[in-house]
Scaffold this motif. Structure first.
Motif, mmCIF file in Angstrom:
data_model
loop_
_atom_site.group_PDB
_atom_site.id
_atom_site.type_symbol
_atom_site.label_atom_id
_atom_site.label_comp_id
_atom_site.label_asym_id
_atom_site.label_seq_id
_atom_site.Cartn_x
_atom_site.Cartn_y
_atom_site.Cartn_z
ATOM 1 N N LEU A 359 -16.747 -58.051 -20.457
ATOM 2 C CA LEU A 359 -15.647 -57.322 -19.820
ATOM 3 C C LEU A 359 -15.400 -55.992 -20.526
ATOM 4 C CD1 LEU A 359 -13.220 -60.330 -19.363
ATOM 5 C CD2 LEU A 359 -14.216 -58.993 -17.498
ATOM 6 N N PHE A 360 -15.486 -55.990 -21.854
ATOM 7 C CA PHE A 360 -15.280 -54.777 -22.653
ATOM 8 C C PHE A 360 -16.253 -53.682 -22.239
ATOM 9 C CE2 PHE A 360 -15.716 -52.093 -26.385
ATOM 10 C CZ PHE A 360 -14.417 -51.998 -26.886
ATOM 11 N N ALA A 361 -17.490 -54.065 -22.003
ATOM 12 C CA ALA A 361 -18.523 -53.094 -21.642
ATOM 13 C C ALA A 361 -18.576 -52.806 -20.147
ATOM 14 C CB ALA A 361 -19.886 -53.598 -22.111
ATOM 15 N N GLY A 362 -17.955 -53.673 -19.334
ATOM 16 C CA GLY A 362 -18.061 -53.530 -17.893
ATOM 17 C C GLY A 362 -16.742 -53.340 -17.190
ATOM 18 N N LYS A 363 -16.247 -54.388 -16.591
ATOM 19 C CA LYS A 363 -15.065 -54.312 -15.730
ATOM 20 C C LYS A 363 -13.838 -53.728 -16.432
ATOM 21 C CE LYS A 363 -12.235 -57.332 -12.740
ATOM 22 N NZ LYS A 363 -12.053 -58.740 -12.271
ATOM 23 N N GLY A 364 -13.690 -54.001 -17.720
ATOM 24 C CA GLY A 364 -12.534 -53.494 -18.460
ATOM 25 C C GLY A 364 -12.624 -52.026 -18.807
ATOM 26 N N LYS A 365 -13.828 -51.432 -18.726
ATOM 27 C CA LYS A 365 -14.074 -50.010 -18.992
ATOM 28 C C LYS A 365 -13.704 -49.588 -20.410
ATOM 29 C CE LYS A 365 -13.423 -48.619 -14.158
ATOM 30 N NZ LYS A 365 -12.775 -47.655 -13.225
ATOM 31 N N ARG A 509 -2.714 -55.658 -20.911
ATOM 32 C CA ARG A 509 -1.920 -55.589 -19.681
ATOM 33 C C ARG A 509 -1.657 -54.126 -19.292
ATOM 34 N NH1 ARG A 509 1.069 -59.260 -16.701
ATOM 35 N NH2 ARG A 509 -0.728 -60.541 -17.268
ATOM 36 N N PHE A 510 -1.436 -53.260 -20.270
ATOM 37 C CA PHE A 510 -1.264 -51.822 -20.019
ATOM 38 C C PHE A 510 -2.484 -51.256 -19.296
ATOM 39 C CE2 PHE A 510 -2.755 -47.727 -21.713
ATOM 40 C CZ PHE A 510 -1.747 -46.867 -21.290
ATOM 41 N N TYR A 511 -3.674 -51.539 -19.829
ATOM 42 C CA TYR A 511 -4.889 -51.016 -19.197
ATOM 43 C C TYR A 511 -5.122 -51.672 -17.834
ATOM 44 C CZ TYR A 511 -6.299 -48.457 -23.373
ATOM 45 O OH TYR A 511 -6.356 -47.574 -24.414
ATOM 46 N N ASN A 512 -4.791 -52.937 -17.708
ATOM 47 C CA ASN A 512 -5.044 -53.645 -16.457
ATOM 48 C C ASN A 512 -4.244 -53.041 -15.303
ATOM 49 O OD1 ASN A 512 -6.200 -55.550 -14.782
ATOM 50 N ND2 ASN A 512 -4.917 -57.251 -15.471
ATOM 51 N N ARG A 513 -3.008 -52.593 -15.555
ATOM 52 C CA ARG A 513 -2.223 -52.007 -14.463
ATOM 53 C C ARG A 513 -2.533 -50.521 -14.251
ATOM 54 N NH1 ARG A 513 2.054 -52.956 -18.116
ATOM 55 N NH2 ARG A 513 2.668 -51.080 -19.250
ATOM 56 N N GLY A 514 -3.353 -49.930 -15.153
ATOM 57 C CA GLY A 514 -3.683 -48.519 -15.013
ATOM 58 C C GLY A 514 -2.697 -47.610 -15.715
ATOM 59 N N LEU A 545 -8.087 -57.311 -13.520
ATOM 60 C CA LEU A 545 -8.450 -58.423 -14.401
ATOM 61 C C LEU A 545 -7.571 -59.632 -14.108
ATOM 62 C CD1 LEU A 545 -8.726 -56.537 -17.822
ATOM 63 C CD2 LEU A 545 -10.611 -57.173 -16.300
ATOM 64 N N THR A 546 -8.168 -60.806 -14.111
ATOM 65 C CA THR A 546 -7.400 -62.035 -13.954
ATOM 66 C C THR A 546 -6.717 -62.371 -15.288
ATOM 67 O OG1 THR A 546 -9.198 -63.478 -14.670
ATOM 68 C CG2 THR A 546 -9.116 -62.860 -12.312
ATOM 69 N N PRO A 547 -5.713 -63.234 -15.287
ATOM 70 C CA PRO A 547 -5.106 -63.653 -16.568
ATOM 71 C C PRO A 547 -6.136 -64.186 -17.554
ATOM 72 C CG PRO A 547 -3.708 -64.341 -14.757
ATOM 73 C CD PRO A 547 -4.960 -63.789 -14.133
ATOM 74 N N GLN A 548 -7.108 -64.955 -17.071
ATOM 75 C CA GLN A 548 -8.140 -65.478 -17.978
ATOM 76 C C GLN A 548 -8.969 -64.334 -18.557
ATOM 77 O OE1 GLN A 548 -8.739 -68.772 -19.083
ATOM 78 N NE2 GLN A 548 -9.896 -67.512 -20.526
ATOM 79 N N GLU A 549 -9.295 -63.348 -17.739
ATOM 80 C CA GLU A 549 -10.074 -62.207 -18.230
ATOM 81 C C GLU A 549 -9.287 -61.403 -19.261
ATOM 82 O OE1 GLU A 549 -13.094 -61.159 -14.541
ATOM 83 O OE2 GLU A 549 -11.004 -60.512 -14.402
ATOM 84 N N GLU A 550 -7.985 -61.280 -19.091
ATOM 85 C CA GLU A 550 -7.161 -60.616 -20.100
ATOM 86 C C GLU A 550 -7.264 -61.349 -21.434
ATOM 87 O OE1 GLU A 550 -3.559 -58.522 -17.496
ATOM 88 O OE2 GLU A 550 -3.165 -60.369 -18.625
ATOM 89 N N HIS A 551 -7.176 -62.666 -21.393
ATOM 90 C CA HIS A 551 -7.280 -63.458 -22.625
ATOM 91 C C HIS A 551 -8.675 -63.333 -23.235
ATOM 92 C CE1 HIS A 551 -3.389 -65.515 -22.780
ATOM 93 N NE2 HIS A 551 -3.427 -65.575 -21.456
#
Length: 628
Positions: A359-365, A509-514, A545-551
């Protein structure tokens, strides 16, 4: 590497020893402040009492503390709790367009000195006399509960930006959140070639003459940073004190004489004094062992403000910066579970951490900004030389899909509105030239001279490659801040330049909401400034990101913790230190210090015990994150 460093340093080992002693010595600053007073916990600061600041007063004019998300009124001498975070709260924490429940423009940082003006050194030169300024015009006062003295008491001032870790900071191309600690060290202050009057004094052994000499040491941002706090009236010093005063105060003192040093200290242990406090050497002896005599052996004085000082005293800023840089160069964290995984030990990461890494390298940017072994694009491996990677200046699409120039490694991610702190958009106080390479490149394009030596290769630009920089084109500099490295990030909260997030879950959570960006209508938003309606980095968008992906992402970031840092094992061991933790009482009042003419609150002090090369005891446990 720092080409030319051998001109000044003759013994690297003694330079590191001198740097470590100076970094941890409480005698260096006013009011018992050492460099380490703000960098004692994984290289950062985890105190939570009297750590609030109203922010950059000269930018906003705001001396008022805000009501915090807990509902409590922020104030000097206030004790923070987890309920006070994050500083931005939304009705829907995943929707940046939902109504704001809280917007706090205060900053969590580090308490430094009480407000006072330097008067003189004592007759023996080993202490300083300062005149207390009461009440503190910056607003760091609380009611007097003790009777004696005025109705309010000064408490220690708090800096206007959060304290970053010094561990791995040696790899930053520029230091401080706004990059003002120049890559070139001039031997005197943080500003490199921006200060044309910065000189040290060279003793010509043949002609027996003292000559002023310019210093231009590249890749020495850590030295540029180190000389800044020493004279800061917020961090370490009574106002209007000079480095030559600090030199006269310290050079004849035995290093760390008031602080215990472990006999097993990895750098200092062999030299521990018989009392168990400090080491055997005085600072002038260490300077002589570490540096070439051309910079300290003169038998003629240097006149500063009409007063004679020795060459060693006049050059103390040079010794200080290079010695502390030498010490910080040993504070390299590179042995985390992630590192072992990268070396082929596949069981070093849990399955959850491996998911987080993807996720760090992909979806999480995340890796778009936190690249490389330092986990930051502000590191030297990305920015030296210009033609490597993207170079110092880049042109690409921003968050509003419009093309803009910006400084690599410095981004506006909308933690706070740009109007509250313009960060890299500022200027230095000497030449009044922009800190930003982008704005300097635009000045060059307009035919103007700039102090920083650099080139821009437009062929490396992502947008319009090959098109030269135009002096009038848009830039996204205002509100941009240096990308911090992420190693040991699980130990270095609170987070962001304003310290407005207490946990890694809040960060994700900050990054997830943009981000915290707020639409202002007409295509403008709160990241924007003067020439641009938006300075928002293009990766600051809702991630889904889903809650699990955040964790999972948090779990991966926890894998970046080096056990040596967590347990303070060598090279992260250190002498004893006492740090102030606000004043007795709370934000509603404190008690006067009779030794300060009953104008200041008394100090509550915390002992940070001396630790040797083997680290903390099991009874102490490892270091913990902020408010844990």
């Amino acid at each position: 590497p720092t080409p030319g460093i051998e001109k000044y340093i003759k013994n690297q080992g003694y330079a590191e020893l001198l740097g470590k002693a100076l970094f941890w010595d409480m005698d260096v600053g006013s009011d018992g402040q050492a460099c380490a007073s703000c960098h004692f916990h994984a290289g950062a600061d985890n105190r939570f009492k009297n750590q609030l600041s109203p922010g950059l007063l000269h930018t906003t004019g705001d001396k008022q503390f805000d009501v915090l998300p807990s509902g409590n009124q922020g104030a000097p001498n206030y004790s923070l709790t987890l309920a006070d975070f994050p500083f931005y709260k939304f009705t829907n924490s995943l929707d940046r367009n939902s109504p704001h429940l809280f917007e706090v423009d205060d900053v969590v940082s580090s308490q430094g000195v009480f407000r006072a003006d330097f008067v003189s050194l004592t007759p023996n030169g080993k202490d300083e006399t300062c005149s207390i300024v009461h009440p503190d015009e910056a607003g760091f006062t609380v009611p007097n509960k003790g009777g004696a003295g005025p109705g309010s008491l000064n408490v220690r001032r708090v800096e206007p930006r959060n304290t970053p870790t010094v561990i791995n900071a040696i790899f930053n191309f520029r230091n401080f959140w706004d990059g003002r600690a120049n890559n070139i060290f001039n031997g005197v202050d943080p500003f490199g070639r921006r200060n044309p009057n910065a000189v040290v004094y060279n003793w010509d052994q043949k002609t027996r003459t003292l000559k002023p000499e310019e210093v231009h040491l590249i890749n020495s941002s850590a030295a540029s940073q180190a000389v800044g706090p020493v004279l800061s009236p917020f961090e370490m010093s009574c106002d209007n004190k000079g480095f030559h005063h600090a030199a006269r105060k310290m050079l004849k003192k035995r290093a760390l004489a008031k602080q215990k040093v472990a006999k097993t200290d990895s750098v200092l242990g062999y030299h521990v004094h018989g009392s168990g406090k400090g080491i055997k050497f005085k600072y002038d002896a260490l300077v002589k062992k570490a540096f070439h005599s051309d910079y300290w052996a003169a038998n003629k004085p240097v006149m500063i403000d009409g007063q004679p000082f020795t060459q060693m005293e006049a050059n103390f800023s040079l010794f200080w910066g290079l010695a502390i840089q030498a010490y910080e160069a040993t504070l390299v964290s590179d042995n985390s579970p992630f590192d072992r995984f990268a070396m082929g030990h596949k069981k070093s990461l849990t399955e959850q951490q491996k998911r987080g890494m993807k996720l760090f390298a992909g979806k999480g940017k995340c890796a778009n900004c936190h690249q490389g072994p330092e986990f930051t694009k502000a590191g030297t491996t990305h920015l030296i030389p210009e033609e490597q990677e993207e170079g110092l200046v880049e042109r690409m699409l921003m968050g509003d899909l419009k093309v803009s120039l910006y400084d690599n490694g410095f981004y506006n991610i909308s933690v706070t509105p740009t109007e509250e702190d313009i960060g890299l958009g500022g200027v230095d106080p000497i030449s009044n030239v922009p800190l930003s390479f982008t704005r300097q490149a635009q000045m060059i394009a307009a035919g103007q001279n700039v102090p920083d030596p650099f080139q821009v290769d437009p062929h490396t630009f992502e947008s319009d490659p090959g098109v030269p920089v135009d002096p009038n084109e848009r830039n996204a500099v205002d509100g941009a801040f240096k990308v911090p490295g992420l190693r040991n990030v699980a130990l270095t909260g609170p987070y962001m330049h304003n310290g407005g997030m207490a946990t890694l879950h809040q960060v994700v959570r900050f990054y997830n909401r943009g981000g915290n960006v707020e639409s202002l209508g007409g295509g403008a938003d709160s990241s924007g400034s003067f020439a641009a309606s938006s300075n928002l980095d293009p990766d600051i968008q809702p991630l889904g990101l889903t809650p699990q992906e955040e964790h999972d992402l948090v779990a991966f970031m926890e894998s970046l913790t080096d056990e040596r840092v967590a347990w303070e094992k060598a090279p992260f061991d250190h002498p004893q230190l006492f740090v102030p933790n606000g004043s007795p009482g709370d934000d509603t009042g404190t008690y006067p210090d009779a030794s300060a003419n009953n104008l200041q609150g008394r100090d509550d002090m915390i002992e940070i015990p001396a630790v040797g090369r083997n680290g903390r005891s099991k009874g102490q446990g490892p270091l913990r994150n902020f408010l844990q």
